[in-house]
Design an enzyme around this catalytic site. Structure first.
Site, PDB file in Angstrom:
ATOM      1  N   ASP A 257      -6.541   1.089   0.900  1.00 33.68           N
ATOM      2  CA  ASP A 257      -6.649   1.290   2.354  1.00 33.68           C
ATOM      3  C   ASP A 257      -8.028   0.894   2.839  1.00 33.68           C
ATOM      4  O   ASP A 257      -8.749   0.314   2.243  1.00 33.68           O
ATOM      5  CB  ASP A 257      -6.146   2.744   2.439  1.00 33.68           C
ATOM      6  CG  ASP A 257      -7.520   3.646   2.085  1.00 33.68           C
ATOM      7  OD1 ASP A 257      -8.438   3.315   1.590  1.00 33.68           O
ATOM      8  OD2 ASP A 257      -7.414   4.897   2.423  1.00 33.68           O
TER       9      ASP A 257
ATOM     10  N   LYS B  10       0.988  -1.229   0.053  1.00 36.75           N
ATOM     11  CA  LYS B  10      -0.049  -0.025  -0.033  1.00 36.75           C
ATOM     12  C   LYS B  10       0.960   1.229  -0.168  1.00 36.75           C
ATOM     13  O   LYS B  10       0.735   2.135  -0.592  1.00 36.75           O
ATOM     14  CB  LYS B  10      -0.961  -0.006   1.223  1.00 36.75           C
ATOM     15  CG  LYS B  10      -1.763   1.164   1.258  1.00 36.75           C
ATOM     16  CD  LYS B  10      -2.557   1.330   2.506  1.00 36.75           C
ATOM     17  CE  LYS B  10      -1.973   1.747   3.605  1.00 36.75           C
ATOM     18  NZ  LYS B  10      -2.782   2.189   4.920  1.00 36.75           N
TER      19      LYS B  10
END
Length: 305
Positions: free
Chosen positions: A191, A173
């Site tokens: 997320d 991420k």
């Protein structure tokens, strides 16, 4: 439906601009199709029960609509270079971007380069990072990644996924945030907001970030991945909240199979809007000019107000 940029905010004039915008009224409540199970499941059926082609069309239309609602969407972490972005993104774990933005000015003023932060006294860094929470672990990560940058990459942030994920505290991420926003290389940032919304929209039923990334990535051209991430995350933070989504003020309500999970009354829904959509400051102390031009308000520095 053609949703204009300000359709999400209703009759709002909180910034004194005098502009009034339309709210979405009486959006049709849509029920998600019943899930098929067992041997009766349709081969190749999507989570929404649509054909794959229909799902792709709906997903891309949602992204187009959100691009009109958030034409100024951008990373909500303040940064001036790849080093600042990777550090800020690591610090953003389990806290808000706002709190990170209020904390990093002091950090980068004292330690402007990887070499500076790599040689820092951990106790001094911990004191600066205390407002971010988990400050001891985060101190270890940012000092560790700075040392790795100095020792393994000549003090420069690498521009490849396989190199970034080797840095302490950096996962996929974080790596995609850096690649997409510091290097212009497309990536999907999965997320908590992104995960929640793509499941609400029935784009996928996957729960693991890497599988969500693959499933959603297959619905869009690679060139759209970074902007898509911004659009979805911004919508999750401002309108499609985890506990009380503002369905009655949502510009993509007619496209959402989960419409009705939140407040559908337009007036009540408008009261749930956050950041610039609700007339409040955003998360960045130094946002892009396009955000300011759209009526966005900079966040205050740490301790202000």
């Amino acid at each position: 439906m053609v949703a204009r940029r300000d359709s999400a905010v209703g009759e709002q004039d909180s910034d004194g601009s005098g502009k009034k915008v339309k709210s979405i009224k009486n959006a049709p409540a849509k029920k998600a199709p019943a899930k098929r199970s067992g041997s009766g499941a349709t081969p190749g059926a999507t989570p929404s029960g649509e054909s794959h082609t229909a799902l792709v069309r709906r997903a891309r239309r949602i992204n187009r609509e959100l691009a009109e609602v958030y034409p100024y969407a951008h990373p909500e972490l303040d940064f001036e270079n790849p080093f600042q972005l990777v550090v800020a993104t690591v610090l953003s774990a389990q806290t808000t971007d706002l709190r990170v933005n209020q904390t990093t000015p002091a950090l980068f003023a004292k330690y402007p380069t990887p070499e500076d932060l790599a040689a820092a006294d951990p106790a001094e860094v911990e004191e600066i990072l205390r407002p971010c929470g988990f400050f001891r672990a985060k101190t270890r990560s940012v000092i560790g990644l700075s040392k790795a940058l100095v020792e393994d990459f000549g003090g420069e942030v690498p521009g490849r996924l396989e190199d970034l994920v080797k840095l302490p505290g950096v996962g996929r991420k974080t790596a995609f945030v850096v690649l997409g926003n510091a290097f212009g290389r497309p990536g999907i940032t999965v997320d908590t907001h992104f995960q929640r919304l793509v499941r609400r929209w029935k784009w996928t039923e996957e729960t693991e970030p890497d599988k969500i990334e693959a499933a959603v990535g297959a619905l869009f051209p690679k060139k759209d991945w970074t902007d898509l991430s911004h659009h979805v995350i911004w919508h999750g933070r401002r309108i499609c909240h985890a506990r009380k989504p503002a369905c009655g003020a949502c510009p993509i309500a007619p496209l959402c199979p989960s419409y009705g999970e939140g407040e559908t009354d337009p007036e009540k829904a408008r009261k749930l809007l956050k950041y610039e959509k609700g007339g409040f400051p955003g998360q960045r102390l130094n946002p892009p000019q396009s955000y300011l031009d759209a009526g966005g308000i900079p966040a205050p520095p740490l301790g202000a107000g």
